[in-house]
Write a protein that holds these residues in place. Structure first.
Motif, PDB file in Angstrom:
ATOM      1  N   LYS A 108      14.221  26.232  46.743  1.00 40.62           N
ATOM      2  CA  LYS A 108      14.559  24.811  46.787  1.00 40.62           C
ATOM      3  C   LYS A 108      15.482  24.464  47.939  1.00 40.62           C
ATOM      4  O   LYS A 108      15.533  23.317  48.366  1.00 40.62           O
ATOM      5  CB  LYS A 108      15.232  24.394  45.478  1.00 40.62           C
ATOM      6  CG  LYS A 108      14.279  24.465  44.320  1.00 40.62           C
ATOM      7  CD  LYS A 108      14.524  23.358  43.342  1.00 40.62           C
ATOM      8  CE  LYS A 108      13.311  23.211  42.482  1.00 40.62           C
ATOM      9  NZ  LYS A 108      13.514  22.623  41.215  1.00 40.62           N
ATOM     10  N   VAL A 109      16.284  25.418  48.376  1.00 43.13           N
ATOM     11  CA  VAL A 109      17.242  25.080  49.433  1.00 43.13           C
ATOM     12  C   VAL A 109      16.916  25.806  50.732  1.00 43.13           C
ATOM     13  O   VAL A 109      16.681  25.183  51.768  1.00 43.13           O
ATOM     14  CB  VAL A 109      18.682  25.403  48.989  1.00 43.13           C
ATOM     15  CG1 VAL A 109      19.649  25.107  50.114  1.00 43.13           C
ATOM     16  CG2 VAL A 109      19.038  24.587  47.768  1.00 43.13           C
ATOM     17  N   TYR A 138      24.993  26.709  52.392  1.00 47.54           N
ATOM     18  CA  TYR A 138      23.890  26.210  51.570  1.00 47.54           C
ATOM     19  C   TYR A 138      23.672  27.150  50.387  1.00 47.54           C
ATOM     20  O   TYR A 138      23.404  26.713  49.269  1.00 47.54           O
ATOM     21  CB  TYR A 138      22.588  26.131  52.367  1.00 47.54           C
ATOM     22  CG  TYR A 138      22.534  24.996  53.367  1.00 47.54           C
ATOM     23  CD1 TYR A 138      23.411  23.929  53.294  1.00 47.54           C
ATOM     24  CD2 TYR A 138      21.586  24.996  54.375  1.00 47.54           C
ATOM     25  CE1 TYR A 138      23.361  22.905  54.211  1.00 47.54           C
ATOM     26  CE2 TYR A 138      21.517  23.963  55.303  1.00 47.54           C
ATOM     27  CZ  TYR A 138      22.406  22.924  55.211  1.00 47.54           C
ATOM     28  OH  TYR A 138      22.343  21.914  56.116  1.00 47.54           O
ATOM     29  N   ILE A 178      17.301  21.438  39.056  1.00 45.50           N
ATOM     30  CA  ILE A 178      17.132  22.876  38.844  1.00 45.50           C
ATOM     31  C   ILE A 178      17.306  23.243  37.381  1.00 45.50           C
ATOM     32  O   ILE A 178      16.839  24.287  36.946  1.00 45.50           O
ATOM     33  CB  ILE A 178      18.093  23.725  39.713  1.00 45.50           C
ATOM     34  CG1 ILE A 178      19.525  23.331  39.461  1.00 45.50           C
ATOM     35  CG2 ILE A 178      17.737  23.633  41.173  1.00 45.50           C
ATOM     36  CD1 ILE A 178      20.496  24.211  40.205  1.00 45.50           C
ATOM     37  N   PHE A 195      20.074  17.424  42.718  1.00 47.21           N
ATOM     38  CA  PHE A 195      19.718  18.843  42.808  1.00 47.21           C
ATOM     39  C   PHE A 195      20.070  19.627  41.536  1.00 47.21           C
ATOM     40  O   PHE A 195      19.231  20.312  40.966  1.00 47.21           O
ATOM     41  CB  PHE A 195      20.429  19.469  44.018  1.00 47.21           C
ATOM     42  CG  PHE A 195      20.109  20.919  44.227  1.00 47.21           C
ATOM     43  CD1 PHE A 195      18.975  21.293  44.911  1.00 47.21           C
ATOM     44  CD2 PHE A 195      20.946  21.908  43.725  1.00 47.21           C
ATOM     45  CE1 PHE A 195      18.679  22.629  45.102  1.00 47.21           C
ATOM     46  CE2 PHE A 195      20.647  23.248  43.914  1.00 47.21           C
ATOM     47  CZ  PHE A 195      19.511  23.602  44.605  1.00 47.21           C
ATOM     48  N   ARG A 213      13.414  25.206  52.127  1.00 44.73           N
ATOM     49  CA  ARG A 213      13.290  23.805  52.512  1.00 44.73           C
ATOM     50  C   ARG A 213      14.081  23.539  53.798  1.00 44.73           C
ATOM     51  O   ARG A 213      13.584  22.867  54.707  1.00 44.73           O
ATOM     52  CB  ARG A 213      13.802  22.925  51.371  1.00 44.73           C
ATOM     53  CG  ARG A 213      13.493  21.481  51.588  1.00 44.73           C
ATOM     54  CD  ARG A 213      13.665  20.706  50.302  1.00 44.73           C
ATOM     55  NE  ARG A 213      13.792  19.290  50.598  1.00 44.73           N
ATOM     56  CZ  ARG A 213      14.146  18.380  49.708  1.00 44.73           C
ATOM     57  NH1 ARG A 213      14.417  18.750  48.472  1.00 44.73           N
ATOM     58  NH2 ARG A 213      14.252  17.119  50.045  1.00 44.73           N
ATOM     59  N   ALA A 214      15.276  24.095  53.871  1.00 43.34           N
ATOM     60  CA  ALA A 214      16.070  23.885  55.085  1.00 43.34           C
ATOM     61  C   ALA A 214      15.426  24.585  56.273  1.00 43.34           C
ATOM     62  O   ALA A 214      15.601  24.168  57.415  1.00 43.34           O
ATOM     63  CB  ALA A 214      17.496  24.404  54.876  1.00 43.34           C
ATOM     64  N   ASN A 262      29.366  20.033  52.680  1.00 40.38           N
ATOM     65  CA  ASN A 262      28.136  20.793  52.906  1.00 40.38           C
ATOM     66  C   ASN A 262      26.963  20.270  52.108  1.00 40.38           C
ATOM     67  O   ASN A 262      26.355  20.996  51.341  1.00 40.38           O
ATOM     68  CB  ASN A 262      28.359  22.274  52.587  1.00 40.38           C
ATOM     69  CG  ASN A 262      28.883  22.466  51.191  1.00 40.38           C
ATOM     70  OD1 ASN A 262      29.040  21.510  50.450  1.00 40.38           O
ATOM     71  ND2 ASN A 262      29.141  23.682  50.808  1.00 40.38           N
ATOM     72  N   PRO A 263      26.621  18.988  52.279  1.00 34.21           N
ATOM     73  CA  PRO A 263      25.396  18.534  51.628  1.00 34.21           C
ATOM     74  C   PRO A 263      24.196  19.287  52.182  1.00 34.21           C
ATOM     75  O   PRO A 263      24.222  19.741  53.332  1.00 34.21           O
ATOM     76  CB  PRO A 263      25.324  17.052  51.979  1.00 34.21           C
ATOM     77  CG  PRO A 263      26.218  16.867  53.139  1.00 34.21           C
ATOM     78  CD  PRO A 263      27.241  17.936  53.075  1.00 34.21           C
ATOM     79  N   PHE A 264      23.178  19.440  51.351  1.00 34.04           N
ATOM     80  CA  PHE A 264      21.941  20.052  51.823  1.00 34.04           C
ATOM     81  C   PHE A 264      21.261  19.098  52.787  1.00 34.04           C
ATOM     82  O   PHE A 264      21.509  17.888  52.757  1.00 34.04           O
ATOM     83  CB  PHE A 264      21.004  20.320  50.637  1.00 34.04           C
ATOM     84  CG  PHE A 264      21.581  21.237  49.615  1.00 34.04           C
ATOM     85  CD1 PHE A 264      22.115  22.458  49.984  1.00 34.04           C
ATOM     86  CD2 PHE A 264      21.596  20.883  48.279  1.00 34.04           C
ATOM     87  CE1 PHE A 264      22.644  23.306  49.038  1.00 34.04           C
ATOM     88  CE2 PHE A 264      22.133  21.733  47.325  1.00 34.04           C
ATOM     89  CZ  PHE A 264      22.659  22.949  47.716  1.00 34.04           C
ATOM     90  N   PRO A 265      20.387  19.596  53.633  1.00 38.13           N
ATOM     91  CA  PRO A 265      19.715  18.700  54.585  1.00 38.13           C
ATOM     92  C   PRO A 265      18.628  17.870  53.910  1.00 38.13           C
ATOM     93  O   PRO A 265      17.508  17.803  54.393  1.00 38.13           O
ATOM     94  CB  PRO A 265      19.125  19.672  55.617  1.00 38.13           C
ATOM     95  CG  PRO A 265      18.929  20.941  54.874  1.00 38.13           C
ATOM     96  CD  PRO A 265      19.997  20.997  53.832  1.00 38.13           C
ATOM     97  N   PHE A 266      18.941  17.272  52.781  1.00 41.35           N
ATOM     98  CA  PHE A 266      17.999  16.415  52.077  1.00 41.35           C
ATOM     99  C   PHE A 266      18.573  15.000  52.059  1.00 41.35           C
ATOM    100  O   PHE A 266      19.626  14.735  52.610  1.00 41.35           O
ATOM    101  CB  PHE A 266      17.807  16.837  50.615  1.00 41.35           C
ATOM    102  CG  PHE A 266      17.643  18.299  50.361  1.00 41.35           C
ATOM    103  CD1 PHE A 266      17.133  19.157  51.327  1.00 41.35           C
ATOM    104  CD2 PHE A 266      18.001  18.821  49.124  1.00 41.35           C
ATOM    105  CE1 PHE A 266      16.984  20.499  51.055  1.00 41.35           C
ATOM    106  CE2 PHE A 266      17.849  20.166  48.863  1.00 41.35           C
ATOM    107  CZ  PHE A 266      17.344  21.003  49.835  1.00 41.35           C
TER     108      PHE A 266
END
Lengths: 252, 305
Positions: B208-209, B191, A112, A108, B212-213, A96-100
């Protein structure tokens, strides 16, 4: 006696009124891999998620028992869950990587916590990706979206992301269950390389995986811990009949 | 043997029903296409007549600042400068979207992340109700509350771009909010879990998540709100002041494409220049809604990648 990094005593967990874990006692040496095995619904994932207080997110869940991480009570009101989760990282079943981008994913955790220095970030991203054994595959396109990678690569990026906060314990909830055998093998190799630097607790449905990679194995059934032992002993000569039955597939 | 042969060669009742169903939906689709195309044809033929039949220069139309289609200047050209209305429409749209976006995001975050239970119970129905309030009611509230406040704060009559934008802000807020809520809800749960598992605070997780998503979806919601604001006629007409002048400031009386249209279309004779010029304004509106639509599609496509 090796040093215990994490001890859990008489863990009872309730979903509403229903008791899902019936008093689990289990502790962990520093470094190495402990596998939690057992049939679906045996409570192993539930137990795992209690270790870094992921149940806090769900209403209606009550956790009782003593959890000591390096002598500190995990469930004490004064415990900062944010700090706790940096020390006890987690990797989930679905990659589940973030969509970055890959870089932003791995950075990340550090960002943070306020790390802004580009050099420090660069170095930690590289180290983490190397530790997760994926650096060579992605080093040329760190700024590509992590979602464009294959499932196995995504899972290793997720592991790198968890490693980047320098955790002392890594919880892995069936990290290879959603992967094909080749990717699963790559992830297993990654974990094996980390066993000297990190304490890992892995929930797995694959007996073969538990026997391949873990130093200790704990067998859960119906919310009880049936047996916990050295993996070798567990698979060759378990103390309990239920363990023997489950491991040899004569279960149920 | 013959029975089998016959049943294989003949259509079954199920096949016939299947085909019948397909024809019905196809017919419905064709009807819609015909209606849309006719609207385009009608508006375009009328709107373009200004330029072809009445020989108005397109550039003069788009940049001229005097709107008085009944009168002619010294050279015999009619005054059909639509720039004040075009500027007015864009200003009210942009200002209302600028104000609405942060409020919509804030409300949506509260409803999905901070207090989902109360959000679902109270705020959800409230936003849905706000969508359903007729625009004349918004216009009336604008007329009796916002215009006096503007008059008090900034002087003048109180009618103007700012009053129009404030009314539109309230009108598009529920639309943008509920679309943003849908977007935030569709951000996968993992997420949230994995960002918290990495030691993020809830606020860090949100901005941040999750935000952004959800950015493509939020942009879509904002553009959707802008499309609505651009096309809204009645409520704006009630508070904007209806003076087809280039707006000197945000609180001087102005006009939008829609407000001039609703006011004028009943008072002109079909086929006259006055009437055709209004259709040209309608054509601009139609083209702009096409633009908004394509922007939404482009964002959705980019977000899906």
């Amino acid at each position: 006696m090796a040093e215990k990094i994490l001890t859990t005593e008489n863990v009872r967990l309730y979903y509403g009124e229903k008791e899902a874990l019936h008093g689990i006692n289990l502790d962990y040496d520093k470094f190495g891999i402990t596998a939690l095995i057992g049939p679906s619904g045996s409570g192993k994932s539930t137990y795992l998620r209690a270790l870094n207080r992921m149940h806090d997110l769900t209403d209606n869940v009550t956790v009782n028992g003593t959890f000591l991480f390096k002598g500190q009570d995990i469930y004490a009101p004064s415990t900062d869950t944010v700090e706790l989760r940096k020390d006890i990282g987690m990797v989930f079943q679905q990659p589940n990587p973030f969509p970055f981008s890959i870089y932003d994913n791995v950075a990340f955790g550090m960002r943070i916590s306020g790390e802004k220095n580009k050099a420090v970030l660069d170095e930690m991203v590289e180290t983490s990706l190397k530790q997760a054994a994926i650096w060579n595959e992605v080093k040329d396109d760190l700024h590509k979206s992590a979602l464009s990678l294959s499932g196995g690569q995504q899972q290793r990026v997720s592991i790198a992301r968890a490693l980047a906060t320098s955790p002392e314990i890594l919880l892995l909830d069936e990290p290879t269950a959603a992967l094909d055998p080749v990717s699963a093998h790559a992830v297993e190799n990654t974990l094996m390389q980390l066993r000297d630097k990190l304490t890992m607790i892995i929930v797995t449905h694959s007996m073969a995986q538990a026997s391949r990679i873990s130093d200790r194995t704990a067998f859960f059934m119906n919310g009880d811990l049936i047996e916990a032992n050295d993996t070798k002993k567990m698979f060759l000569d378990p103390d309990k009949k239920e363990t023997q039955d489950y491991i040899s597939g004569r279960f149920g | 043997m013959d029975n089998i042969r016959e049943s294989l060669l003949k259509q079954s009742a199920a096949t016939r029903k299947d085909r019948f169903g397909r024809y019905i939906s196809l017919a419905a689709l064709l009807l819609i296409v015909v209606v849309v195309l006719s609207i385009f044809w009608f508006v375009a033929s009328k709107g373009l007549a200004t330029f072809f039949a009445n020989k108005v220069n397109l550039w003069d139309f788009l940049t001229g600042t005097k709107w008085a289609p009944g009168q002619k200047d010294a050279n015999g050209h009619p005054f059909v400068g639509a720039a004040p209305m075009i500027v007015g429409s864009f200003l009210v749209t942009l200002i209302s979207a600028l104000i609405a976006t942060p409020f919509a995001i804030g409300t949506a975050v509260f409803m999905t992340e901070i207090s989902p239970k109360r959000g679902a119970k109270i705020l959800g129905p409230v936003t849905e109700l706000l969508v359903g309030i007729p625009s004349v009611v918004y216009g009336f509230i604008g007329l009796s509350v916002i215009v006096p406040v503007m008059r008090h704060l900034f002087g003048g009559s109180g009618f103007g771009i700012l009053a129009g934008a404030m009314v539109l802000f309230v009108m598009i807020l529920p639309t943008v909010t509920s679309m943003t809520v849908d977007t935030l809800k569709s951000v996968p749960r993992h997420y949230r879990e994995s960002s918290l598992a990495l030691g993020a605070t809830r606020w860090q997780m949100i901005y941040k998540v999750i935000l952004r998503a959800a950015t493509p979806g939020i942009l879509t919601a904002v553009v959707f709100g802008m499309a609505r604001a651009f096309g809204e006629a009645l409520a704006v007409q009630m508070v904007v002041g209806n003076a087809a002048l280039m707006p000197q400031n945000l609180t001087s009386p102005a006009a939008t494409l829609t407000s001039v249209l609703t006011q004028g279309i009943g008072n002109t004779v079909m086929g006259s220049l006055e009437n055709n010029a209004l259709w040209s304004l309608a054509l601009i509106l139609l083209l702009m809604s096409l633009v908004f639509n394509s922007v939404i599609r482009a964002i959705a496509k980019k977000g899906a990648m």
